[in-house]
Design an enzyme around this catalytic site. Structure first.
Site, PDB file in Angstrom:
ATOM      1  N   TYR A   1       0.593   1.296  14.235  1.00 17.94           N
ATOM      2  CA  TYR A   1       1.531   2.176  13.555  1.00 17.94           C
ATOM      3  C   TYR A   1       1.052   3.625  13.573  1.00 17.94           C
ATOM      4  O   TYR A   1      -0.113   3.901  13.313  1.00 17.94           O
ATOM      5  CB  TYR A   1       1.852   1.704  12.141  1.00 17.94           C
TER       6      TYR A   1
ATOM      7  N   ASP B   1      -6.502  -5.865  -2.647  1.00 21.35           N
ATOM      8  CA  ASP B   1      -5.117  -6.315  -2.850  1.00 21.35           C
ATOM      9  C   ASP B   1      -5.037  -7.422  -3.894  1.00 21.35           C
ATOM     10  O   ASP B   1      -4.069  -7.533  -4.636  1.00 21.35           O
ATOM     11  CB  ASP B   1      -4.509  -6.771  -1.525  1.00 21.35           C
TER      12      ASP B   1
ATOM     13  N   HIS C   1       0.807  -1.217   0.000  1.00 25.12           N
ATOM     14  CA  HIS C   1       0.000   0.000   0.000  1.00 25.12           C
ATOM     15  C   HIS C   1       0.840   1.266   0.000  1.00 25.12           C
ATOM     16  O   HIS C   1       1.981   1.294   0.458  1.00 25.12           O
ATOM     17  CB  HIS C   1      -0.937   0.005   1.213  1.00 25.12           C
TER      18      HIS C   1
ATOM     19  N   LYS D   1       5.467   6.248   8.431  1.00 25.63           N
ATOM     20  CA  LYS D   1       4.845   5.291   9.359  1.00 25.63           C
ATOM     21  C   LYS D   1       5.883   4.751  10.321  1.00 25.63           C
ATOM     22  O   LYS D   1       6.979   4.373   9.915  1.00 25.63           O
ATOM     23  CB  LYS D   1       4.228   4.117   8.580  1.00 25.63           C
TER      24      LYS D   1
HETATM   25  C1  LIG Z   1      -5.629   2.777   6.297  1.00 28.23           C
HETATM   26  C2  LIG Z   1      -7.001   3.231   6.748  1.00 28.23           C
HETATM   27  C3  LIG Z   1      -8.141   2.533   6.401  1.00 28.23           C
HETATM   28  N1  LIG Z   1      -9.363   2.966   6.829  1.00 28.23           N
HETATM   29  C4  LIG Z   1     -10.554   2.176   6.478  1.00 28.23           C
HETATM   30  C5  LIG Z   1     -10.742   1.958   5.002  1.00 28.23           C
HETATM   31  C6  LIG Z   1     -11.397   0.600   4.936  1.00 28.23           C
HETATM   32  O1  LIG Z   1     -12.801   0.748   5.063  1.00 28.23           O
HETATM   33  C7  LIG Z   1     -10.869  -0.138   6.164  1.00 28.23           C
HETATM   34  C8  LIG Z   1      -9.784  -1.139   5.854  1.00 28.23           C
HETATM   35  O2  LIG Z   1      -8.817  -0.469   5.072  1.00 28.23           O
HETATM   36  P1  LIG Z   1      -7.693  -1.305   4.337  1.00 28.23           P
HETATM   37  O3  LIG Z   1      -8.291  -2.551   3.734  1.00 28.23           O
HETATM   38  O4  LIG Z   1      -6.959  -0.349   3.409  1.00 28.23           O
HETATM   39  O5  LIG Z   1      -6.743  -1.725   5.536  1.00 28.23           O
HETATM   40  P2  LIG Z   1      -5.296  -2.405   5.380  1.00 28.23           P
HETATM   41  O6  LIG Z   1      -5.323  -3.430   4.302  1.00 28.23           O
HETATM   42  O7  LIG Z   1      -4.876  -2.795   6.738  1.00 28.23           O
HETATM   43  O8  LIG Z   1      -4.380  -1.212   4.852  1.00 28.23           O
HETATM   44  C9  LIG Z   1      -3.316  -0.694   5.609  1.00 28.23           C
HETATM   45  O9  LIG Z   1      -2.298  -1.661   5.597  1.00 28.23           O
HETATM   46  C10 LIG Z   1      -1.058  -1.321   5.054  1.00 28.23           C
HETATM   47  C11 LIG Z   1      -0.034  -2.328   5.521  1.00 28.23           C
HETATM   48  C12 LIG Z   1      -0.632   0.082   5.315  1.00 28.23           C
HETATM   49  O10 LIG Z   1       0.547   0.397   5.482  1.00 28.23           O
HETATM   50  C13 LIG Z   1      -1.648   1.129   5.286  1.00 28.23           C
HETATM   51  O11 LIG Z   1      -1.634   1.872   6.487  1.00 28.23           O
HETATM   52  C14 LIG Z   1      -3.009   0.664   5.033  1.00 28.23           C
HETATM   53  O12 LIG Z   1      -3.170   0.654   3.629  1.00 28.23           O
HETATM   54  O13 LIG Z   1     -10.360   0.881   7.038  1.00 28.23           O
HETATM   55  C15 LIG Z   1      -9.523   4.115   7.597  1.00 28.23           C
HETATM   56  O14 LIG Z   1     -10.655   4.498   7.964  1.00 28.23           O
HETATM   57  N2  LIG Z   1      -8.402   4.833   7.932  1.00 28.23           N
HETATM   58  C16 LIG Z   1      -7.144   4.443   7.551  1.00 28.23           C
HETATM   59  O15 LIG Z   1      -6.147   5.117   7.907  1.00 28.23           O
END
Ligand SMILES: Cc1cn([C@H]2C[C@H](O)[C@@H](COP(=O)(O)OP(=O)(O)O[C@H]3O[C@H](C)C(=O)[C@H](O)[C@H]3O)O2)c(=O)[nH]c1=O
Length: 193
Positions: free
Chosen positions: A133, A169, A63, A73
């Site tokens: 983080y 992803d 990401h 981060k």
């Molecule tokens: C990142 C983020 C997400 N969200 C919401 C958006 C989606 O509805 C839900 C899950 O998001 P996401 O699938 O993008 O979560 P991860 O797959 O853990 O993504 C993260 O994981 C990788 C390793 C990273 O470094 C980033 O911080 C981030 O992209 O949380 C929010 O409301 N706020 C936020 O700051």
């Protein structure tokens, strides 16, 4: 505090000291003055993210959050263990396209500073991983993006064949394909945007 640097300029590995006794241990998990004085890392964190991942072999990444909402981060694992991967995609960097793989776990308490300009992802090595983080920029869905974890141009060995992935992803584009279509994510001079 133990600090480790890498051949890729920018990322840092911290091991904050733990003060153990027969009850367990205490650690100053984050101390702004210590980071600035000992690591020269004088940044302002504005948001803490906490994710829970139940199954081993789950992969979140790769990401980024694009400028002007780019994020630095400070990544740590509170329960469980992961292999954390970052990829340098700073246009003009001597290590552009190169990656780092770092083991983060509750046991070691090691923390990774990921500067803006890197893709970030991790694969869990245990059940029940809590990743905490701190980030230097607020979340912006419109600037949030994903690059294919198995992009052959990046040559990353995740140590997992068929990871658990989010839909986002699972269908992420390769880096070259994405940047050919949309321009560089971190072009030279992006810091001024
Ligand atoms: C990142 C983020 C997400 N969200 C919401 C958006 C989606 O509805 C839900 C899950 O998001 P996401 O699938 O993008 O979560 P991860 O797959 O853990 O993504 C993260 O994981 C990788 C390793 C990273 O470094 C980033 O911080 C981030 O992209 O949380 C929010 O409301 N706020 C936020 O700051």
């Amino acid at each position: 505090m133990q600090i480790e640097r890498f051949a890729i300029d920018g990322p840092l590995l911290f091991t904050p000291p733990r003060f153990g006794d027969d009850r367990g241990w205490f650690c100053e998990h984050w101390n702004a003055r210590r980071l600035a004085d000992e690591a020269g890392l004088d940044v302002r964190f504005v948001q803490d993210n906490l994710s829970f991942t139940a199954r081993p072999g789950t992969l979140r990444g790769l990401h980024y959050q694009a400028p002007p909402m780019a994020q630095g981060k400070l990544v740590s694992v509170i329960t469980g263990a992961v292999t954390d991967i970052i990829v340098d995609i700073r246009e003009g960097s001597a290590t552009y396209g190169q990656h780092l793989a770092v083991e983060l776990s509750r046991e070691t308490g090691v923390q990774l500073w990921v500067p803006p300009g890197f893709l970030h992802g991790f694969v869990t090595r245990t059940p029940d991983v809590h990743m905490l983080y701190k980030v230097t920029g607020y979340y912006s869905a419109e600037h949030d993006g994903s690059i294919a974890w198995d992009d052959p141009d990046l040559g990353i060995d995740w140590g997992v064949q068929d990871p658990v992935l989010s839909g986002k992803d699972a269908q992420a584009p390769r880096l070259a394909e994405h940047q050919a279509r949309n321009g560089r994510i971190f072009p030279q001079g992006w810091e001024q945007t």
